[in-house]
Design a protein around this motif. Structure first.
Motif, PDB file in Angstrom:
ATOM      1  N   ARG A 136      -4.859   0.944 -39.568  1.00 57.12           N
ATOM      2  CA  ARG A 136      -5.895   1.500 -40.450  1.00 57.12           C
ATOM      3  C   ARG A 136      -5.340   1.745 -41.849  1.00 57.12           C
ATOM      4  NH1 ARG A 136      -7.499   4.402 -35.574  1.00 57.12           N
ATOM      5  NH2 ARG A 136      -6.411   6.290 -36.255  1.00 57.12           N
ATOM      6  N   TYR A 137      -4.075   2.190 -41.911  1.00 57.75           N
ATOM      7  CA  TYR A 137      -3.435   2.421 -43.207  1.00 57.75           C
ATOM      8  C   TYR A 137      -3.335   1.113 -43.988  1.00 57.75           C
ATOM      9  CZ  TYR A 137       0.213   3.442 -46.630  1.00 57.75           C
ATOM     10  OH  TYR A 137       0.931   3.555 -47.791  1.00 57.75           O
ATOM     11  N   ILE A 138      -2.966   0.039 -43.316  1.00 63.59           N
ATOM     12  CA  ILE A 138      -2.858  -1.269 -43.973  1.00 63.59           C
ATOM     13  C   ILE A 138      -4.221  -1.727 -44.481  1.00 63.59           C
ATOM     14  CG2 ILE A 138      -2.366  -3.719 -43.578  1.00 63.59           C
ATOM     15  CD1 ILE A 138      -0.179  -2.733 -41.568  1.00 63.59           C
ATOM     16  N   LEU A 139      -5.243  -1.575 -43.666  1.00 60.76           N
ATOM     17  CA  LEU A 139      -6.590  -1.982 -44.089  1.00 60.76           C
ATOM     18  C   LEU A 139      -7.036  -1.239 -45.342  1.00 60.76           C
ATOM     19  CD1 LEU A 139      -8.675  -2.280 -40.780  1.00 60.76           C
ATOM     20  CD2 LEU A 139      -7.929  -4.127 -42.298  1.00 60.76           C
ATOM     21  N   GLN A 140      -6.715   0.057 -45.400  1.00 61.93           N
ATOM     22  CA  GLN A 140      -7.158   0.885 -46.520  1.00 61.93           C
ATOM     23  C   GLN A 140      -6.349   0.640 -47.788  1.00 61.93           C
ATOM     24  OE1 GLN A 140      -6.895   4.875 -44.998  1.00 61.93           O
ATOM     25  NE2 GLN A 140      -8.538   4.568 -43.499  1.00 61.93           N
ATOM     26  N   ASN A 141      -5.059   0.329 -47.624  1.00 61.93           N
ATOM     27  CA  ASN A 141      -4.172   0.260 -48.788  1.00 61.93           C
ATOM     28  C   ASN A 141      -3.674  -1.143 -49.135  1.00 61.93           C
ATOM     29  OD1 ASN A 141      -3.515   3.318 -49.495  1.00 61.93           O
ATOM     30  ND2 ASN A 141      -3.565   3.147 -47.264  1.00 61.93           N
ATOM     31  N   VAL A 143       5.796  -6.148 -43.795  1.00 61.89           N
ATOM     32  CA  VAL A 143       6.487  -6.219 -42.503  1.00 61.89           C
ATOM     33  C   VAL A 143       6.197  -4.956 -41.708  1.00 61.89           C
ATOM     34  CG1 VAL A 143       8.738  -6.232 -41.347  1.00 61.89           C
ATOM     35  CG2 VAL A 143       8.341  -7.710 -43.331  1.00 61.89           C
ATOM     36  N   PHE A 144       5.710  -5.147 -40.482  1.00 57.54           N
ATOM     37  CA  PHE A 144       5.613  -4.026 -39.542  1.00 57.54           C
ATOM     38  C   PHE A 144       6.738  -4.190 -38.537  1.00 57.54           C
ATOM     39  CE2 PHE A 144       3.953  -2.321 -35.423  1.00 57.54           C
ATOM     40  CZ  PHE A 144       4.188  -0.995 -35.739  1.00 57.54           C
ATOM     41  N   LYS A 185      14.746   2.321 -49.818  1.00 59.78           N
ATOM     42  CA  LYS A 185      13.750   2.973 -50.667  1.00 59.78           C
ATOM     43  C   LYS A 185      12.395   2.282 -50.529  1.00 59.78           C
ATOM     44  CE  LYS A 185      13.087   4.671 -55.385  1.00 59.78           C
ATOM     45  NZ  LYS A 185      13.680   4.729 -56.752  1.00 59.78           N
ATOM     46  N   GLY A 186      11.358   3.100 -50.297  1.00 58.77           N
ATOM     47  CA  GLY A 186      10.001   2.577 -50.200  1.00 58.77           C
ATOM     48  C   GLY A 186       9.532   2.321 -48.786  1.00 58.77           C
ATOM     49  N   VAL A 187      10.438   2.389 -47.788  1.00 55.42           N
ATOM     50  CA  VAL A 187      10.033   2.191 -46.393  1.00 55.42           C
ATOM     51  C   VAL A 187       9.040   3.281 -46.008  1.00 55.42           C
ATOM     52  CG1 VAL A 187      10.826   2.198 -43.996  1.00 55.42           C
ATOM     53  CG2 VAL A 187      12.155   1.015 -45.743  1.00 55.42           C
ATOM     54  N   ILE A 188       8.023   2.906 -45.240  1.00 57.61           N
ATOM     55  CA  ILE A 188       6.931   3.806 -44.867  1.00 57.61           C
ATOM     56  C   ILE A 188       6.959   4.053 -43.364  1.00 57.61           C
ATOM     57  CG2 ILE A 188       4.397   4.017 -44.718  1.00 57.61           C
ATOM     58  CD1 ILE A 188       4.303   2.242 -47.270  1.00 57.61           C
ATOM     59  N   PRO A 209       9.008  -7.098 -49.405  1.00 65.04           N
ATOM     60  CA  PRO A 209       7.722  -6.832 -48.769  1.00 65.04           C
ATOM     61  C   PRO A 209       7.484  -5.330 -48.622  1.00 65.04           C
ATOM     62  CG  PRO A 209       9.342  -7.262 -47.086  1.00 65.04           C
ATOM     63  CD  PRO A 209      10.041  -7.434 -48.414  1.00 65.04           C
ATOM     64  N   VAL A 210       6.239  -4.924 -48.431  1.00 68.61           N
ATOM     65  CA  VAL A 210       5.964  -3.565 -47.960  1.00 68.61           C
ATOM     66  C   VAL A 210       6.571  -3.484 -46.561  1.00 68.61           C
ATOM     67  CG1 VAL A 210       4.161  -1.930 -47.303  1.00 68.61           C
ATOM     68  CG2 VAL A 210       3.832  -3.445 -49.287  1.00 68.61           C
ATOM     69  N   HIS A 211       7.308  -2.421 -46.280  1.00 71.15           N
ATOM     70  CA  HIS A 211       8.012  -2.327 -44.995  1.00 71.15           C
ATOM     71  C   HIS A 211       7.575  -1.058 -44.273  1.00 71.15           C
ATOM     72  CE1 HIS A 211      12.143  -2.819 -42.776  1.00 71.15           C
ATOM     73  NE2 HIS A 211      11.130  -2.663 -41.943  1.00 71.15           N
ATOM     74  N   ILE A 212       6.877  -1.237 -43.163  1.00 68.65           N
ATOM     75  CA  ILE A 212       6.436  -0.112 -42.338  1.00 68.65           C
ATOM     76  C   ILE A 212       7.289  -0.080 -41.075  1.00 68.65           C
ATOM     77  CG2 ILE A 212       4.533   0.870 -41.007  1.00 68.65           C
ATOM     78  CD1 ILE A 212       2.603  -0.343 -43.023  1.00 68.65           C
TER      79      ILE A 212
END
Length: 408
Positions: A166-171, A234-235, A281-284, A257-260
């Motif tokens: 859901r977070y990915i869909l929103q952001n 990346v998840f 830095k920036g990992v979620i 990449p965005v890294h979750i």
């Protein structure tokens, strides 16, 4: 006069005997519990590929020492028996059988890891021995219908995966999602959850999937594959060793990449530092407890209790480690359950108390996050908050997110 005194003394003696008999009758014990002791068993990966989790077991043992120094639970000292299973399921089977059949523990507590817990789940349920607060969020460990003697502690992995979706869909609604996951119940549950969270867009948004085995030496080739297939988000559903490898390899490739990252691998000491703080830095990720490295909590009463505990009972441990706060919180909840059991220390009553928690606030839970369970919902933690690593520590952001579904 003499007869009256004799009759009064006799009556008092009878009353005293009846009172003692009644008090004794109210005490109920199963194997592993007595008037003076509660015997609890645990396996911990003190060695092997998941040895980063060893500090959890050390923190839990330290918490038990503190409780025993304070008089124990309802006057009983806790005897915590720990064995190293090296995160190897066959070894877990061997050690858990020893705990149940030789050591004769009342219950098992916080067996660490999804594969180890899976290996002994049927055995413990057949024996009707509580598998209490298992250190995993796989959905099979919050399934009261099929496994009534098993109760996980961690947020359900499918729940967490749905929240990320859901977070990915929103952001990041246009992201090309690459997924890497551990090929076991842990990884597969996250995969199910994130696909459910992405919903109808899962097929179009997921550009690549790859898995790894716990026995793999590295996951470098899997990370290269995700990059080559065009992923820009990346998840990563990993345990600490592999999460650190993923962060480092992404940096080595010059890829951004965005890294979750899943909640199991958020330790700064075990993941971010080995991977490189700047690389991380920036990992979620998500969190449900207070971070001791966050100055927000420096004057918090619960955090002060935790720091005092670490200073006295686990001074060699990293006080800023989220694994150590996890060990503290899980053991605090164990003590809450045992305290509620009173003098009815049967395995059945342990499960009854653990599955009837209402709004329990632990010292290190985020404000507003409480533990509530029921006989039909074994999930202890159903509330989470997003967080991002700033190169030094994690920073929470956004509102509390609660999963209100009936199960995993």
């Amino acid at each position: 006069m003499r007869n009256g005194i004799f009759q009064l003394a006799t009556a008092m003696a009878v009353a005293t005997a009846l009172s003692a008999s009644s008090a004794q009758a109210q005490k109920k014990y199963d194997t592993g519990a007595t008037d003076t002791e509660i015997k609890i068993g645990q396996t911990v990966p003190f060695s092997g590929p998941a040895s980063a989790y060893a500090t959890i077991g050390k923190a839990q043992a330290a918490y038990i020492r503190m409780v025993n120094d304070q008089g124990g639970v309802n006057g009983r000292k806790i005897n915590l028996i720990q064995y190293d299973d090296a995160y190897s399921p066959p070894k877990t089977v061997e050690q858990v059988r020893k705990l149940v059949e030789s050591d004769e523990v009342l219950l098992t507590f916080q067996l660490i890891g999804t594969p180890p817990n899976a290996a002994v789940q049927k055995y413990l349920n057949d024996k009707k021995v509580p598998q209490l607060f298992a250190a995993t969020g796989a959905s099979r460990f919050t399934d009261p219908k099929n496994f009534p003697w098993t109760m996980g502690f961690n947020p359900n992995y499918q729940t967490e995966g749905r929240i990320y979706g859901r977070y990915i869909l929103q952001n990041y609604p246009n992201a090309k999602v690459g997924i890497i996951y551990q090929n076991d119940d842990l990884g597969r549950d996250y995969l199910t959850g994130i696909k459910a969270g992405l919903g109808d867009k899962a097929a179009s948004m997921i550009s690549a999937e790859t898995s790894y085995e716990l026995s793999d030496p590295t996951i470098d080739s899997q990370i290269v594959k995700l990059k080559s297939l065009g992923a820009d988000l990346v998840f990563d559903a990993s345990t600490p060793k592999f999460a650190a490898q993923a962060i480092k390899k992404i940096a080595d490739l010059g890829w951004k990449p965005v890294h979750i990252l899943d909640i199991n691998s958020v330790s700064v000491g075990a993941v971010m530092q080995p991977a490189g703080l700047q690389n991380s830095k920036g990992v979620i990720s998500t969190i449900y407890g207070k971070d001791p490295a966050d100055p927000t909590w420096k004057d918090d009463a619960g955090m002060k209790k935790y720091f005092a505990f670490m200073a006295k009972y686990f001074p060699e441990g990293d006080k800023d480690s989220l694994f150590n706060t996890y060990g503290y919180s899980t053991t605090q909840l164990l003590i809450e359950v045992l305290t509620r059991c009173g003098d009815n220390l049967t395995r059945e009553n342990v499960m009854k108390q653990a599955t009837s928690l209402k709004g329990v606030q632990l010292d290190l839970s985020l404000p507003g996050i409480v533990s509530s369970t029921s006989p039909t919902d074994y999930r202890v933690n159903k509330q989470l908050q997003m967080m991002r690593f700033n190169g030094e520590r994690w920073e929470s952001f956004g509102p509390l997110i609660e999963d209100t579904s009936a199960g995993g």
